[in-house]
Design a protein around this motif. Structure first.
Motif, PDB file in Angstrom:
ATOM      1  N   ARG A   1      -0.590 -12.665  -0.027  1.00 52.21           N
ATOM      2  CA  ARG A   1      -1.203 -11.749  -0.991  1.00 52.21           C
ATOM      3  C   ARG A   1      -1.738 -12.537  -2.176  1.00 52.21           C
TER       4      ARG A   1
ATOM      5  N   ASP B   1      -9.214  -5.194  -1.254  1.00 50.39           N
ATOM      6  CA  ASP B   1      -9.396  -3.955  -2.003  1.00 50.39           C
ATOM      7  C   ASP B   1     -10.040  -4.346  -3.330  1.00 50.39           C
TER       8      ASP B   1
ATOM      9  N   PHE C   1      -7.834  -8.959   4.254  1.00 50.35           N
ATOM     10  CA  PHE C   1      -7.908  -7.646   3.625  1.00 50.35           C
ATOM     11  C   PHE C   1      -8.452  -7.790   2.217  1.00 50.35           C
TER      12      PHE C   1
ATOM     13  N   MET D   1      -5.157   0.030   3.681  1.00 48.39           N
ATOM     14  CA  MET D   1      -4.218  -0.866   3.016  1.00 48.39           C
ATOM     15  C   MET D   1      -2.855  -0.829   3.718  1.00 48.39           C
ATOM     16  N   GLN D   2      -2.402   0.402   4.026  1.00 47.26           N
ATOM     17  CA  GLN D   2      -1.104   0.554   4.683  1.00 47.26           C
ATOM     18  C   GLN D   2      -1.123  -0.002   6.102  1.00 47.26           C
TER      19      GLN D   2
ATOM     20  N   THR E   1      -2.923  -2.482   7.145  1.00 45.01           N
ATOM     21  CA  THR E   1      -2.844  -3.936   6.987  1.00 45.01           C
ATOM     22  C   THR E   1      -1.427  -4.338   6.576  1.00 45.01           C
TER      23      THR E   1
ATOM     24  N   GLY F   1       0.794  -1.227   0.000  1.00 44.47           N
ATOM     25  CA  GLY F   1       0.000   0.000   0.000  1.00 44.47           C
ATOM     26  C   GLY F   1       0.829   1.281   0.000  1.00 44.47           C
TER      27      GLY F   1
END
Ligand code: 8DG
Ligand code: MN
Ligand code: MN
Length: 371
Positions: free
Chosen positions: A293, A239, A237, A150-151, A153, A119
């Motif tokens: 990820r 997005d 997470f 995001m950052q 996480t 992020g």
């Protein structure tokens, strides 16, 4: 000419899409050095030199032999003065002083550290650097800094996310995604893409394309997959970016890094019990799970071949495919379509082979695209 040679001359193309590049790199001592230089130029927003070093690295990666002298590079494309000077240093001293200087440079080290957080891009890293921040402790202690979700996480799962994902972990994730997708529509198509499709042993994430044989039905996929993963309790997470794809807006003449398909950047919880041979985590780590990820992209099925080609990479291979299409064929290639500017028409494709054929290129297998 006085000198005639009996050995056949095999010329190396300046385009990565006309070379076969496996994961076996015989020139790592050079390409690692070039990557540091490229990254350092990237941090300074000097696109030209950055790309020059990336291209040079890519040429050396394609060689089935190790360069042992500068003389051996005479017939190779994309190697300029600066590149050769670095190679000379490496050949003579085993290392490059220019690279060592960068590696010990405070700005480079700090930007490298900051951008390693999920992020955090070069712009944010630069902003923090200019504020005098130098460490994660500095960032987390600075009350004036707002970290987006995001950052946050990214920091929370920093250790796991910066740790490479293994092939066994990728296989296990494939099963998880497969199952989540089948529960929605049994006919769905799931394809592994990215580095693992190119045969890499490790990756920074796992990339999948998901779609449906029935055009339009893919719209329900991602939101439902995300819901399924949430219900399983493994979604750490998400997005999600809805599709902005519109065939009427193609071809796009300006270069865009991102495509317009629906996609999501995820962090999933992967259980040790689900991975053959166990998790790829630090020795002594006994949590029994790790964060990984995962990227999912969901094109309409009639765009499948273009999306698959675009998401398989490598990035350098993709860059050169597009450059080759533009310069050599007067065509525009992106993740959505191939457009012939001479004929003023779109060229249809249902497989990657169709696209290579339209471009007048020999087919390059995914595991030969590690440019
Ligand atoms: P790695 O994860 O093993 O480190 O390598 P990779 O699989 O080759 O890299 P990646 O960052 O996961 O990207 C895979 C491909 O996805 C890459 O060749 C280009 C493609 N791609 C796009 N758009 C985007 C995008 O917006 N973000 C990312 N990360 N990748 C994209 O076409
Ligand atoms: Mn990847
Ligand atoms: Mn990815």
């Amino acid at each position: 000419q006085v000198c005639s040679t009996s050995t056949p001359v095999t010329t190396v193309s300046q385009y990565a899409c006309q070379r076969r590049t496996t994961t076996e790199n015989h020139n790592k001592i050079f390409t690692d050095a070039f990557e540091v230089l490229a990254e350092s130029y990237e941090f300074s927003e000097m696109e030209g030199p950055c790309l020059a070093f990336r291209r040079a690295a890519s040429v050396l990666k394609s060689l089935p032999w190790a360069v042992r002298s500068l003389g051996a590079t005479l017939d190779l494309p994309c190697l300029g003065e600066h590149t050769k000077a670095v190679m000379e240093e490496v050949l003579q001293c085993g290392r490059s002083f220019e690279v060592e200087k960068i590696l010990s440079d405070e700005r480079y080290r700090t930007l490298k550290l900051f951008t390693s957080v999920f992020g955090v891009g070069p712009k944010t890293a630069e902003k923090w650097y200019r504020r005098g921040l130098r460490s994660f402790t500095d960032i987390l202690a600075d009350r004036s800094i707002h970290l987006n979700q995001m950052q946050q996480t990214g920091f929370l799962h920093y250790g796991d996310i910066t740790r490479a994902v293994s092939k066994a972990e990728a296989r296990s994730l494939r099963n998880i995604i497969d199952e989540a997708v089948r529960a929605i529509t049994p006919a769905a198509i799931v394809a592994l893409t990215g580095g693992f499709r190119r045969g890499k042993e490790f990756g920074h994430d796992v990339d999948f394309i998901v779609t449906t044989p029935e055009l339009g039905k893919e719209k329900i996929l991602l939101p439902n997959i995300i819901n399924g993963l949430k219900k399983q309790g493994i979604l750490l997470f998400c997005d999600y970016q809805a599709s902005t794809f519109d065939m009427a807006k193609l071809p796009s003449y300006r270069f865009e890094a991102m495509d317009h398909f629906a996609k999501c950047f995820l962090i999933l919880r992967l259980e040790a019990s689900q991975v053959e041979g166990g998790l790829h985590i630090a020795e002594g780590d006994s949590r029994g799970w790790r964060a990984v990820r995962v990227d999912l992209v969901s094109p309409p099925v009639d765009r499948y071949a273009f999306a698959l080609l675009g998401w398989t990479g490598s990035r350098q291979f993709e860059r050169d495919l597009r450059r080759f299409a533009r310069v050599k064929q007067r065509m525009i290639l992106d993740n959505h379509c191939l457009y012939d500017k001479t004929k003023k028409e779109f060229l249809a494709a249902t497989t990657e082979k169709d696209i290579f054929a339209h471009l007048g290129l020999e087919y390059i297998e995914p595991w030969q695209r590690n440019a």
